[in-house]
Design a protein around this motif. Sequence first.
Motif, short mmCIF file in Angstrom:
data_model
loop_
_atom_site.label_atom_id
_atom_site.label_comp_id
_atom_site.label_asym_id
_atom_site.label_seq_id
_atom_site.Cartn_x
_atom_site.Cartn_y
_atom_site.Cartn_z
N TYR A 1 -23.53 6.04 21.63
CA TYR A 1 -23.38 5.64 20.26
C TYR A 1 -22.11 6.23 19.72
O TYR A 1 -21.52 7.11 20.31
CB TYR A 1 -24.62 6.05 19.45
CG TYR A 1 -24.59 7.45 18.86
CD1 TYR A 1 -24.21 7.63 17.53
CD2 TYR A 1 -24.92 8.55 19.61
CE1 TYR A 1 -24.18 8.88 16.98
CE2 TYR A 1 -24.90 9.80 19.06
CZ TYR A 1 -24.54 9.97 17.75
OH TYR A 1 -24.52 11.22 17.21
N GLN A 57 -33.19 6.58 24.63
CA GLN A 57 -34.07 7.23 23.67
C GLN A 57 -33.35 8.34 22.91
O GLN A 57 -33.52 8.49 21.70
CB GLN A 57 -35.33 7.79 24.36
CG GLN A 57 -36.26 6.73 24.90
CD GLN A 57 -35.85 6.20 26.27
OE1 GLN A 57 -34.92 6.70 26.91
NE2 GLN A 57 -36.52 5.15 26.71
N MET A 60 -31.02 6.74 20.40
CA MET A 60 -31.77 6.19 19.28
C MET A 60 -32.20 7.29 18.31
O MET A 60 -32.09 7.15 17.09
CB MET A 60 -32.97 5.40 19.77
CG MET A 60 -32.58 4.11 20.47
SD MET A 60 -33.97 3.24 21.24
CE MET A 60 -34.91 2.78 19.79
N ASP A 64 -30.87 7.75 14.41
CA ASP A 64 -31.89 7.83 13.36
C ASP A 64 -31.74 9.10 12.53
O ASP A 64 -31.82 9.07 11.31
CB ASP A 64 -33.28 7.76 13.99
CG ASP A 64 -34.38 7.82 12.95
OD1 ASP A 64 -34.39 6.96 12.04
OD2 ASP A 64 -35.23 8.73 13.04
#
Length: 92
Positions: A1, A57, A60, A64
């Motif tokens: 990311y 995971q 993510m 978040d």
Amino acid sequence: YQRRVHGGSPSEVDDDLGEEVKEECSRYGEVEHLLIFDEHNHNTVEVKFFVLYTNVQGAMRAVDKLNNRFFAKRRVSCRFYNEAAFRKLFSP
């Protein structure tokens, strides 16, 4: 990311920043690679952190938890970035 810190200056990107970011990002999963770029736009600098996790995971969780947080009085913007494009940065 991809993690962005808007504003700032090149002087705020010191030798310890990479380790600090990696340590923070490691809370959400195992970090495989971290790249830091300074992008100069007119009179401002946008510092970009590209973080590659060993699994989706972790990425993510990081997006978040870190998106819209503040770092050094600046809002952090996180989003997913194309993994193939990221890996090309390491190719000769």
